[in-house]
Design an enzyme around this catalytic site. Structure first.
Site, PDB file in Angstrom:
ATOM      1  N   PRO A 200      -4.734 -14.693  36.178  1.00 14.94           N
ATOM      2  CG  PRO A 200      -4.833 -15.830  38.418  1.00 14.94           C
ATOM      3  CD  PRO A 200      -5.402 -14.729  37.368  1.00 14.94           C
ATOM      4  CD  GLU A 220       3.460  -7.471  39.704  1.00 15.73           C
ATOM      5  OE1 GLU A 220       2.698  -7.893  40.463  1.00 15.73           O
ATOM      6  OE2 GLU A 220       4.562  -7.323  39.987  1.00 15.73           O
ATOM      7  CB  CYS A 254      -4.842  -7.321  42.054  1.00 17.00           C
ATOM      8  SG  CYS A 254      -3.416  -5.930  42.676  1.00 17.00           S
TER       9      CYS A 254
HETATM   10  P1  NAD Z   1      -7.276  -9.935  31.937  1.00 21.49           P
HETATM   11  O1  NAD Z   1      -6.314 -11.003  32.161  1.00 21.49           O
HETATM   12  O2  NAD Z   1      -8.485 -10.186  31.413  1.00 21.49           O
HETATM   13  O3  NAD Z   1      -6.717  -8.903  30.951  1.00 21.49           O
HETATM   14  C1  NAD Z   1      -5.490  -8.025  31.271  1.00 21.49           C
HETATM   15  C2  NAD Z   1      -5.112  -7.530  29.838  1.00 21.49           C
HETATM   16  O4  NAD Z   1      -4.806  -8.790  28.981  1.00 21.49           O
HETATM   17  C3  NAD Z   1      -5.850  -6.649  29.038  1.00 21.49           C
HETATM   18  O5  NAD Z   1      -5.068  -5.850  28.410  1.00 21.49           O
HETATM   19  C4  NAD Z   1      -6.391  -7.628  27.924  1.00 21.49           C
HETATM   20  O6  NAD Z   1      -6.876  -6.947  26.848  1.00 21.49           O
HETATM   21  C5  NAD Z   1      -5.445  -8.614  27.570  1.00 21.49           C
HETATM   22  N1  NAD Z   1      -6.017 -10.048  27.370  1.00 21.49           N
HETATM   23  C6  NAD Z   1      -7.132 -10.636  27.798  1.00 21.49           C
HETATM   24  N2  NAD Z   1      -7.305 -11.795  27.401  1.00 21.49           N
HETATM   25  C7  NAD Z   1      -6.002 -11.913  26.317  1.00 21.49           C
HETATM   26  C8  NAD Z   1      -5.897 -12.861  25.932  1.00 21.49           C
HETATM   27  N3  NAD Z   1      -6.656 -14.211  25.574  1.00 21.49           N
HETATM   28  N4  NAD Z   1      -4.639 -12.920  25.228  1.00 21.49           N
HETATM   29  C9  NAD Z   1      -3.653 -12.160  24.939  1.00 21.49           C
HETATM   30  N5  NAD Z   1      -4.100 -10.848  26.090  1.00 21.49           N
HETATM   31  C10 NAD Z   1      -5.267 -10.789  26.634  1.00 21.49           C
HETATM   32  O7  NAD Z   1      -7.425  -9.094  33.423  1.00 21.49           O
HETATM   33  P2  NAD Z   1      -8.274  -7.863  33.742  1.00 21.49           P
HETATM   34  O8  NAD Z   1      -9.952  -8.169  33.727  1.00 21.49           O
HETATM   35  O9  NAD Z   1      -8.075  -6.480  33.122  1.00 21.49           O
HETATM   36  O10 NAD Z   1      -7.840  -7.652  35.384  1.00 21.49           O
HETATM   37  C11 NAD Z   1      -8.524  -8.389  36.339  1.00 21.49           C
HETATM   38  C12 NAD Z   1      -7.299  -9.427  36.925  1.00 21.49           C
HETATM   39  O11 NAD Z   1      -6.039  -8.807  36.896  1.00 21.49           O
HETATM   40  C13 NAD Z   1      -7.669  -9.917  38.002  1.00 21.49           C
HETATM   41  O12 NAD Z   1      -7.268 -11.311  38.290  1.00 21.49           O
HETATM   42  C14 NAD Z   1      -6.773  -8.926  39.168  1.00 21.49           C
HETATM   43  O13 NAD Z   1      -6.551  -9.705  40.352  1.00 21.49           O
HETATM   44  C15 NAD Z   1      -5.561  -9.037  38.120  1.00 21.49           C
HETATM   45  N6  NAD Z   1      -4.809  -7.820  38.424  1.00 21.49           N
HETATM   46  C16 NAD Z   1      -3.407  -8.059  38.941  1.00 21.49           C
HETATM   47  C17 NAD Z   1      -2.806  -6.906  39.430  1.00 21.49           C
HETATM   48  C18 NAD Z   1      -1.344  -7.237  40.167  1.00 21.49           C
HETATM   49  O14 NAD Z   1      -0.580  -5.968  40.189  1.00 21.49           O
HETATM   50  N7  NAD Z   1      -1.007  -8.280  40.528  1.00 21.49           N
HETATM   51  C19 NAD Z   1      -3.264  -5.642  39.301  1.00 21.49           C
HETATM   52  C20 NAD Z   1      -4.493  -5.356  38.809  1.00 21.49           C
HETATM   53  C21 NAD Z   1      -5.017  -6.798  38.275  1.00 21.49           C
END
Ligand code: NAD
Length: 474
Positions: A200, A220, A254
């Site tokens: 989020p 998502e 997630c």
């Molecule tokens: P994250 O938000 O840290 O990273 C997701 C993507 O965003 C990565 O590719 C990352 O490089 C990029 N990113 C990270 N920081 C950024 C920034 N400051 N600016 C732009 N891009 C940035 O998430 P994560 O740790 O990879 O995944 C875990 C999270 O994702 C959990 O909250 C989980 O619940 C959620 N998730 C949701 C779903 C769904 O389908 N709803 C599925 C899987 C994971």
């Protein structure tokens, strides 16, 4: 050709973006057959050519057991492709709608046209599924796409880059690897749609960047997914399913049950049943089990360790597990009870193999507790009581719900998948994925004299009377 801001010239991805943009209108015109051909190429790559290497990359990055990788990565993508292939013809059809009497002489329909050049940013927990899943919808809808996978799973990201380069032309689908800076640069470009899967907090960054170009977004996201077990539930069956849903991929899912809200009278029985199923699934020594994954990075291991330390410092009871090993990034399947409300495990999304068990005396308490938090991505109910189930469904809000099960709603391509507010914006999978990557274009065709022309200017007294008399019929 669109005119672009001169500052884009310094953006390392502008040239690629522009090449996709130039070709996009012609790709969008491509027929149903072309889209099916693209989907088939991806299906062969995932299901055959690269299948073993996908399993190998997932083992390297996340210690993922083969069966889990087959079920939660390969099968999910192939399923999404098959579903799209079965229904694409219907989705692409022109959809006729009624035309009101006031527009007599015209007919109306709408079509799903591609949004254009889309950006897909994916997370690490199911790297292949959460990258190629949205891509299937993007291709089915006739779009071009630039993909930015997670930097946390380098073997998977490198292999995905190879797959994309082998299957697609770069001016149609391209993958760029990189860390946050790569996303930041990409987000400066005026994409036609952004599909983001992640946390989020980063979701808010994505939406802020998208606002600059009024780019539509699908977010998502994650958050805490509660699981209610009432006093009528089959405790043994509930424990079996919850242990499966919570500890698969070491809880890095997630939609895994984040915490359990259980009627006080059955808590001990539930913990006992969990012990039995944990032993059955992962043996008495999960650290030696081939069926149990590891934590993705040292940073996430430390984050989870801090949660456990916090719980212990607040005198919570570790009912099961609690063993950790930093070197192998191992955290045993852990169940914790007696947590104070201020415990970090109850404040933040856990995203790891720790399951808090919180008790309630009255179902209303559990409902109020859920409603005092952000709206969850998933809410699970274990109950044999239709009244209780209905009460929970009616008095809470969530992205999705399973009754007497968990996680599996994700796999039904006929259902919309996604959260609400803090857990996400927009839906994906199957038709819903096709829809978010499409613009619903309204088309009205005038065939004969339009009755509305009777009321064109100049507005005479006769037309004034006509408007007054006829408006009630329209
Ligand atoms: P994250 O938000 O840290 O990273 C997701 C993507 O965003 C990565 O590719 C990352 O490089 C990029 N990113 C990270 N920081 C950024 C920034 N400051 N600016 C732009 N891009 C940035 O998430 P994560 O740790 O990879 O995944 C875990 C999270 O994702 C959990 O909250 C989980 O619940 C959620 N998730 C949701 C779903 C769904 O389908 N709803 C599925 C899987 C994971």
């Amino acid at each position: 050709m669109e005119e672009y801001d001169k500052t884009y010239n310094e953006n390392p991805y502008f040239e690629l973006f522009q090449r996709q943009k130039t070709k996009q209108l012609s790709i969008g015109r491509h027929s149903y057959n072309y889209r099916i051909k693209q989907l088939n190429k991806l299906k062969i790559a995932i299901g055959k050519t690269y299948r073993d290497r996908i399993l190998e990359a997932l083992r390297k990055d996340l210690g993922k057991p083969k069966v889990e990788s087959e079920l939660t990565e390969v099968y999910q993508i192939i399923g999404e492709i098959k579903h799209a292939k079965t229904h694409l013809h219907k989705w692409m059809r022109k959809h006729k709608v009624k035309t009101p009497l006031s527009m007599l002489g015209a007919t109306s329909h709408y079509i799903y046209e591609p949004k254009g050049v889309c950006l897909i940013i994916s997370p690490w927990n199911f790297p292949f599924n959460l990258t190629f899943g949205p891509l299937v919808s993007a291709i089915a809808a006739g779009n071009s796409a630039i993909i930015k996978p997670s930097e946390m799973t380098p073997s998977s990201s490198a292999l995905m880059a190879e797959i994309v380069a082998q299957v697609f032309k770069e001016d149609e689908v391209a993958l760029v690897e990189g860390e946050v800076e790569t996303s930041t640069q990409l987000l400066k470009l005026p994409f036609n749609h952004i599909f983001f899967t992640g946390s989020p907090n980063v979701g808010k960054i994505i939406m802020t960047a998208a606002a600059k170009h009024l780019t539509s977004v699908t977010l998502e996201l994650g958050g805490k997914s509660p699981t209610i077990i009432d006093e009528t539930a089959n405790i043994d069956k509930a424990a079996k399913k919850i242990i499966w849903g919570k500890f698969m991929n070491a809880g890095q899912i997630c939609v895994s049950p984040d915490y359990v809200l259980i009627n006080n009278s059955i808590k001990d029985k539930f913990v006992e049943a969990c012990k039995k199923w944990l032993g059955h699934f992962y043996s008495e020594k999960p650290e030696n089990s081939d069926s149990y994954s590891r934590i993705v990075t040292q940073k996430h291991f430390e984050r989870l360790k801090a949660h456990l330390d916090n719980a212990k410092s607040l005198n919570a009871k570790i009912e099961i597990g609690g063993q950790i090993d930093g070197e192998s990034k191992y955290i045993s399947p852990t169940i914790v009870s007696g947590l104070k409300e201020s415990a970090s495990l109850l404040e933040h999304e856990i995203f790891g193999p720790i399951l808090p068990v919180v008790t309630y005396n009255d179902l209303g308490e559990a409902i109020d507790y859920i409603n005092s938090k952000e709206r969850p991505l998933a809410l699970y109910i274990y109950s044999k009581s239709r009244t209780n189930t209905k009460r929970i469904l009616n008095h809470t809000r969530a992205g999705g719900t399973c009754i007497n099960n968990n996680v599996i709603h994700y796999s039904n391509h006929n259902l919309p998948f996604g959260g609400i507010n803090n857990s996400g914006i927009g839906k994906s999978h199957g038709f819903y994925g096709f829809k978010v990557f499409s613009n619903q274009r309204a088309v009205v065709r005038q065939h004969t004299y339009g009755i509305n022309e009777l009321l064109f200017p100049p507005y005479t007294r006769f037309k004034e009377t006509l408007a007054r008399l006829t408006i009630k019929w329209f």
